[in-house]
Scaffold this motif. Structure first.
Motif, short mmCIF file in Angstrom:
data_model
loop_
_atom_site.label_atom_id
_atom_site.label_comp_id
_atom_site.label_asym_id
_atom_site.label_seq_id
_atom_site.Cartn_x
_atom_site.Cartn_y
_atom_site.Cartn_z
N PHE A 171 0.81 -1.22 0.00
CA PHE A 171 0.00 0.00 0.00
C PHE A 171 0.85 1.27 0.00
O PHE A 171 0.31 2.37 0.08
N ASP A 172 2.16 1.10 -0.10
CA ASP A 172 3.05 2.25 -0.17
C ASP A 172 3.18 2.69 -1.62
O ASP A 172 2.99 1.90 -2.55
N VAL A 173 3.49 3.97 -1.84
CA VAL A 173 3.71 4.49 -3.19
C VAL A 173 4.99 5.32 -3.18
O VAL A 173 5.21 6.12 -2.26
N PRO A 174 5.88 5.15 -4.19
CA PRO A 174 7.10 5.96 -4.24
C PRO A 174 6.82 7.42 -4.56
O PRO A 174 7.59 8.30 -4.15
N PHE A 265 6.14 -2.27 -18.44
CA PHE A 265 6.67 -3.62 -18.34
C PHE A 265 7.65 -3.70 -17.17
O PHE A 265 8.87 -3.61 -17.33
N ARG A 266 7.06 -3.82 -16.00
CA ARG A 266 7.85 -3.87 -14.78
C ARG A 266 7.02 -4.53 -13.69
O ARG A 266 5.80 -4.31 -13.62
N THR A 267 7.66 -5.33 -12.87
CA THR A 267 6.94 -5.96 -11.77
C THR A 267 6.58 -4.92 -10.72
O THR A 267 7.46 -4.19 -10.24
N ASN A 268 5.31 -4.83 -10.37
CA ASN A 268 4.86 -3.82 -9.41
C ASN A 268 3.90 -4.45 -8.42
O ASN A 268 2.77 -4.82 -8.78
N PHE A 269 4.35 -4.60 -7.19
CA PHE A 269 3.47 -5.12 -6.13
C PHE A 269 2.88 -3.99 -5.28
O PHE A 269 2.11 -4.26 -4.36
N GLN A 270 3.24 -2.75 -5.58
CA GLN A 270 2.64 -1.60 -4.89
C GLN A 270 1.38 -1.22 -5.65
O GLN A 270 1.39 -0.42 -6.58
N ILE A 271 0.27 -1.79 -5.25
CA ILE A 271 -0.94 -1.79 -6.07
C ILE A 271 -1.58 -0.42 -6.22
O ILE A 271 -2.41 -0.22 -7.11
N LEU A 272 -1.21 0.55 -5.37
CA LEU A 272 -1.80 1.89 -5.47
C LEU A 272 -1.02 2.80 -6.41
O LEU A 272 -1.48 3.91 -6.70
N PHE A 273 0.14 2.35 -6.87
CA PHE A 273 0.99 3.19 -7.70
C PHE A 273 0.67 3.01 -9.18
O PHE A 273 0.28 1.93 -9.62
#
Length: 328
Positions: A171-174, A265-273
């Motif tokens: 749930f974090d976003v950069p 095209f990148r693995t992203n587990f931060q679903i809110l970003f």
């Protein structure tokens, strides 16, 4: 004067035969033909994708499934160097589909219970018609609705989730950018698969043995108590099967996801970003500018998605059928 006794006539023995009538034979032949035609079409699709993507499978090997890079480089001499790996998009497909299931399954089960045990007959017919109609809506309608209607609301929900649960990695976003995220794509997919899960769950709940329901009432259970003690344990397998059917639909969705997700095209587990993707949306994004070698790789990706969806659907049908037949 004598009266002759009536003569007893014994009717001829009836011939019992299992041979169907001609009309039945014709109907059976038509149904069988159409059934095998569906199987033939699926087989032809798989063969076509395999032929077109065979070169990619041969060159990349198992790395096509396990690698995280998808690059095509053409040097100054015109020599092309390609590296195709589908792992990032497979994980993205899984992440978005899980979000859709988490949002859709509780609502679908509650809707199925309401339609089966609580809704008046007139309201039930209307709601069943609406749910069946939702299953027939084109994907582009869901995508447009998600982009113009759901996305502004979902951004606000995403900000609230980040505010209170941002200490959790997913749930974090950069950067504070919440539009076109896997979270929003998952919510759109959840609306799309609700009719499937609801229909299957309602069908399984309606098969609950009447003697068990009456026994629960005889022991003093309330309606909700009967549902918890009898209906939900009986229909658990059906709910799982319906959820897997919805999962198969979510795996292969293209336009709706492409409309509300920033495809990266990148693995992203931060679903809110605001980045992510799934296999189907990646194919539609890259198809227009793909070189011949990349077209073959996209065909191979389509075959992987085809097999994955087919396996999930077969397993879901098996679970639902076994649940109804076994009575649990």
């Amino acid at each position: 004067m004598s009266i002759d006794a009536p003569v007893k006539v014994t009717p001829p023995a009836r011939k019992i035969t299992t041979k169907p009538r001609v009309s039945d034979q014709i109907f059976r032949g038509i149904v069988t033909t159409f059934s095998f035609s569906a199987l033939l079409i699926l087989s032809l699709i798989a063969i076509f994708l395999l032929i077109k993507g065979f070169t990619t499978f041969k060159e990349q090997g198992i790395g096509f499934i396990t690698n995280f890079e998808w690059t095509v480089v053409i040097d100054e001499n015109g020599i092309e160097t390609a590296n195709f790996g589908l792992q990032a998009m497979l994980l993205g497909t899984l992440v978005i589909s899980i979000i859709a299931l988490i949002a859709a399954v509780p609502l679908s089960v509650l809707t199925a219970l309401f339609l089966t045990f609580y809704a008046p007959e007139r309201i039930k017919k209307i709601l069943v018609t609406i749910i069946d109609l939702m299953a027939a809506f084109p994907s582009i309608l869901y995508g447009l609705w998600g982009f113009f209607v759901l996305m502004p609301m979902a951004e606000y929900w995403a900000k609230l989730i980040h505010k209170w649960l941002g200490w959790i990695y997913i749930f974090d976003v950069p950067d504070p950018i919440y539009t076109r995220s896997p979270f929003i794509a998952g919510l759109v997919l959840s609306i799309m698969i609700i009719p499937i899960i609801t229909s299957v769950s309602r069908e399984v709940f309606s098969q609950t043995p009447l003697d068990r329901i009456q026994a629960a009432y005889a022991l003093g259970a309330t309606k909700w108590g009967m549902i918890r003690a009898v209906v939900l344990p009986f229909g658990a397998g059906g709910v799982v099967g319906g959820s897997m059917l919805g999962l198969g639909r979510a795996f292969g969705e293209t336009v709706a996801v492409f409309s509300v997700l920033n495809i990266v095209f990148r693995t992203n587990f931060q679903i809110l970003f605001t980045q992510g993707g799934n296999v189907a949306s990646m194919i539609i994004q890259k198809w227009g500018e793909a070189a011949p070698s990349e077209v073959g790789a996209l065909m191979a990706a389509g075959l992987v998605l085809f097999i994955l969806t087919l396996l999930v659907n077969f397993l879901a049908n098996y679970v639902v059928t076994k649940t109804v037949k076994s009575g649990r």
